[in-house]
Design an enzyme around this catalytic site. Structure first.
Site, PDB file in Angstrom:
ATOM      1  N   LYS A 133     -16.954  -7.405   3.183  1.00 28.49           N
ATOM      2  CA  LYS A 133     -16.743  -9.004   4.735  1.00 28.49           C
ATOM      3  C   LYS A 133     -17.244  -7.818   6.525  1.00 28.49           C
ATOM      4  O   LYS A 133     -17.232  -8.392   6.748  1.00 28.49           O
ATOM      5  CB  LYS A 133     -15.444  -9.368   4.544  1.00 28.49           C
ATOM      6  CG  LYS A 133     -15.875  -9.757   3.212  1.00 28.49           C
ATOM      7  CD  LYS A 133     -14.117 -10.806   3.227  1.00 28.49           C
ATOM      8  CE  LYS A 133     -13.011 -10.355   3.167  1.00 28.49           C
ATOM      9  NZ  LYS A 133     -12.692  -9.342   2.222  1.00 28.49           N
ATOM     10  N   ARG A 171      -7.191 -17.379   3.726  1.00 23.17           N
ATOM     11  CA  ARG A 171      -6.773 -16.755   2.385  1.00 23.17           C
ATOM     12  C   ARG A 171      -6.453 -17.417   1.636  1.00 23.17           C
ATOM     13  O   ARG A 171      -5.775 -17.555   0.455  1.00 23.17           O
ATOM     14  CB  ARG A 171      -6.561 -15.362   2.496  1.00 23.17           C
ATOM     15  CG  ARG A 171      -7.282 -13.810   2.520  1.00 23.17           C
ATOM     16  CD  ARG A 171      -5.986 -12.701   2.688  1.00 23.17           C
ATOM     17  NE  ARG A 171      -6.313 -11.736   1.741  1.00 23.17           N
ATOM     18  CZ  ARG A 171      -7.036 -10.409   2.933  1.00 23.17           C
ATOM     19  NH1 ARG A 171      -6.919 -10.981   4.306  1.00 23.17           N
ATOM     20  NH2 ARG A 171      -7.230  -9.661   2.112  1.00 23.17           N
ATOM     21  N   ARG A 191     -13.341   5.049  -0.780  1.00 30.25           N
ATOM     22  CA  ARG A 191     -13.523   5.223   0.466  1.00 30.25           C
ATOM     23  C   ARG A 191     -12.686   5.657   1.861  1.00 30.25           C
ATOM     24  O   ARG A 191     -11.263   5.765   1.600  1.00 30.25           O
ATOM     25  CB  ARG A 191     -13.543   2.956   0.790  1.00 30.25           C
ATOM     26  CG  ARG A 191     -12.484   2.766   1.327  1.00 30.25           C
ATOM     27  CD  ARG A 191     -12.871   1.380   2.154  1.00 30.25           C
ATOM     28  NE  ARG A 191     -11.451   0.480   1.895  1.00 30.25           N
ATOM     29  CZ  ARG A 191     -11.042  -0.741   2.326  1.00 30.25           C
ATOM     30  NH1 ARG A 191     -13.155  -1.352   2.489  1.00 30.25           N
ATOM     31  NH2 ARG A 191     -10.133  -1.307   2.029  1.00 30.25           N
ATOM     32  N   ARG A 218      -6.898   4.114   3.841  1.00 35.15           N
ATOM     33  CA  ARG A 218      -5.764   3.141   3.341  1.00 35.15           C
ATOM     34  C   ARG A 218      -4.663   3.089   2.447  1.00 35.15           C
ATOM     35  O   ARG A 218      -5.824   3.638   1.104  1.00 35.15           O
ATOM     36  CB  ARG A 218      -6.464   1.889   3.626  1.00 35.15           C
ATOM     37  CG  ARG A 218      -6.645   1.259   4.607  1.00 35.15           C
ATOM     38  CD  ARG A 218      -7.855   0.213   4.742  1.00 35.15           C
ATOM     39  NE  ARG A 218      -7.576  -0.716   3.995  1.00 35.15           N
ATOM     40  CZ  ARG A 218      -7.527  -1.774   4.338  1.00 35.15           C
ATOM     41  NH1 ARG A 218      -8.785  -2.815   5.004  1.00 35.15           N
ATOM     42  NH2 ARG A 218      -7.381  -3.321   3.581  1.00 35.15           N
ATOM     43  N   ARG A 251      -3.677  -6.587  -4.784  1.00 34.94           N
ATOM     44  CA  ARG A 251      -4.683  -7.296  -3.441  1.00 34.94           C
ATOM     45  C   ARG A 251      -6.225  -8.426  -4.610  1.00 34.94           C
ATOM     46  O   ARG A 251      -6.069  -8.873  -4.298  1.00 34.94           O
ATOM     47  CB  ARG A 251      -5.410  -6.338  -2.725  1.00 34.94           C
ATOM     48  CG  ARG A 251      -4.940  -5.997  -2.577  1.00 34.94           C
ATOM     49  CD  ARG A 251      -4.653  -4.552  -1.990  1.00 34.94           C
ATOM     50  NE  ARG A 251      -6.299  -4.918  -0.488  1.00 34.94           N
ATOM     51  CZ  ARG A 251      -7.293  -3.967  -0.375  1.00 34.94           C
ATOM     52  NH1 ARG A 251      -7.092  -2.367  -0.814  1.00 34.94           N
ATOM     53  NH2 ARG A 251      -8.445  -4.133   0.985  1.00 34.94           N
TER      54      ARG A 251
HETATM   55  P1  AMP Z   1      -7.851  -6.828   4.506  1.00 34.89           P
HETATM   56  O1  AMP Z   1      -7.433  -5.229   5.584  1.00 34.89           O
HETATM   57  O2  AMP Z   1      -8.414  -8.107   4.993  1.00 34.89           O
HETATM   58  O3  AMP Z   1      -8.698  -6.618   3.341  1.00 34.89           O
HETATM   59  O4  AMP Z   1      -6.317  -7.379   4.403  1.00 34.89           O
HETATM   60  C1  AMP Z   1      -5.593  -6.344   4.087  1.00 34.89           C
HETATM   61  C2  AMP Z   1      -3.688  -7.066   4.296  1.00 34.89           C
HETATM   62  O5  AMP Z   1      -3.609  -7.384   4.922  1.00 34.89           O
HETATM   63  C3  AMP Z   1      -4.262  -7.710   2.353  1.00 34.89           C
HETATM   64  O6  AMP Z   1      -3.548  -7.284   1.566  1.00 34.89           O
HETATM   65  C4  AMP Z   1      -2.378  -9.002   3.148  1.00 34.89           C
HETATM   66  O7  AMP Z   1      -1.271  -8.106   3.031  1.00 34.89           O
HETATM   67  C5  AMP Z   1      -3.191  -8.816   4.313  1.00 34.89           C
HETATM   68  N1  AMP Z   1      -3.313  -9.780   5.101  1.00 34.89           N
HETATM   69  C6  AMP Z   1      -4.748  -9.621   5.491  1.00 34.89           C
HETATM   70  N2  AMP Z   1      -5.112 -11.055   6.210  1.00 34.89           N
HETATM   71  C7  AMP Z   1      -3.937 -11.794   5.451  1.00 34.89           C
HETATM   72  C8  AMP Z   1      -3.991 -13.715   5.488  1.00 34.89           C
HETATM   73  N3  AMP Z   1      -5.424 -14.442   5.788  1.00 34.89           N
HETATM   74  N4  AMP Z   1      -3.170 -13.586   5.126  1.00 34.89           N
HETATM   75  C9  AMP Z   1      -2.472 -13.591   3.757  1.00 34.89           C
HETATM   76  N5  AMP Z   1      -2.067 -11.542   3.833  1.00 34.89           N
HETATM   77  C10 AMP Z   1      -3.043 -11.412   4.894  1.00 34.89           C
END
Ligand code: AMP
Length: 216
Positions: free
Chosen positions: A13, A88, A127, A161, A172
């Site tokens: 994404k 989400r 990664r 990360r 996740r």
């Molecule tokens: P990402 O970078 O999109 O993989 O997000 C990393 C982490 O941020 C996720 O595992 C959640 O803990 C938090 N997070 C990101 N976007 C959301 C969202 N829309 N709702 C809730 N938690 C989020």
């Protein structure tokens, strides 16, 4: 143009949202990046978000929605947005609809990138990125040309990360299956959901996305 990219962690994404953003000249809004910026700046929200992110759990809807609402209210989001990682949950999807409706706007495309779990684990466990310029790499698929040296800025500092660790990644993926996947029917009922095979080569996936959004 307003696009949502949906899919599990590691579906691509962020990569595709970045490319569409450049191509169409609209901001790439990634809720995960917004949270990481808050963490870096050590804001109250950043500290709260970190306690969920470190476990691979979703940050509560109320704070997530208000953070994204604030970002979408900034002037550069007026002409369009590429949303990555938001919504989400169904609550977030409904809140987004309300935010847009208030401005007489709507989402044009919801694009789901489909990738199986085995591939996700392989993609995320390998990664890493350059600490200095942010260039992304993968141990197996896209390692730096000279081991240990960033192709772009020649730095020798790399980071991973912390939430890509096996245990956090499992949480996740569960969060995706148990909460995020539930919003697919929400958009499919509205008739704006399109799916792409995210396992294909990156260029092929991007061509598919381009075909869907061309003309906008
Ligand atoms: P990402 O970078 O999109 O993989 O997000 C990393 C982490 O941020 C996720 O595992 C959640 O803990 C938090 N997070 C990101 N976007 C959301 C969202 N829309 N709702 C809730 N938690 C989020």
């Amino acid at each position: 143009m307003r696009i949502i990219l949906l899919g599990p962690p590691g579906a691509g994404k962020g990569t595709h949202a970045g490319t569409i953003s450049q191509l169409k000249n609209v901001p790439h809004v990634a809720s995960g990046d917004l949270f990481r910026k808050h963490q870096q700046d050590q804001t109250e929200l950043g500290v709260l978000a970190a306690s969920f992110m470190s476990k691979g759990e979703l940050v509560p809807d109320e704070v997530t929605i208000s953070m994204v609402e604030q970002r979408l209210g900034e002037p550069d989001c007026g002409q369009g947005i590429i949303l990555d990682g938001f919504p989400r949950t169904t609550e977030q999807a409904k809140a987004l609809d309300i935010m847009l409706k208030e401005k007489d706007l709507r989402i044009n495309h919801v694009i789901q990138l489909e990738v199986n779990e085995e591939e996700i684990v392989e993609r995320l466990s390998g990664r890493f990125s350059c600490t200095d310029c942010g260039m992304g790499y993968h141990e197996k698929f896209s390692a730096p040309a000279n081991k240990g040296i960033c192709d772009k800025c020649k730095s020798t500092n790399f980071t991973r990360r912390s939430d890509d660790s096996p245990k956090t990644l499992r949480n996740r993926l569960s969060a995706y299956k148990e909460q995020t996947a539930l919003i697919l029917p929400y958009y499919s009922t509205k008739g704006c959901l399109k799916s792409i095979d995210g396992m294909a080569e990156m260029d092929i996936v991007f061509d598919e996305i381009k075909k869907m959004i061309d003309g906008d």
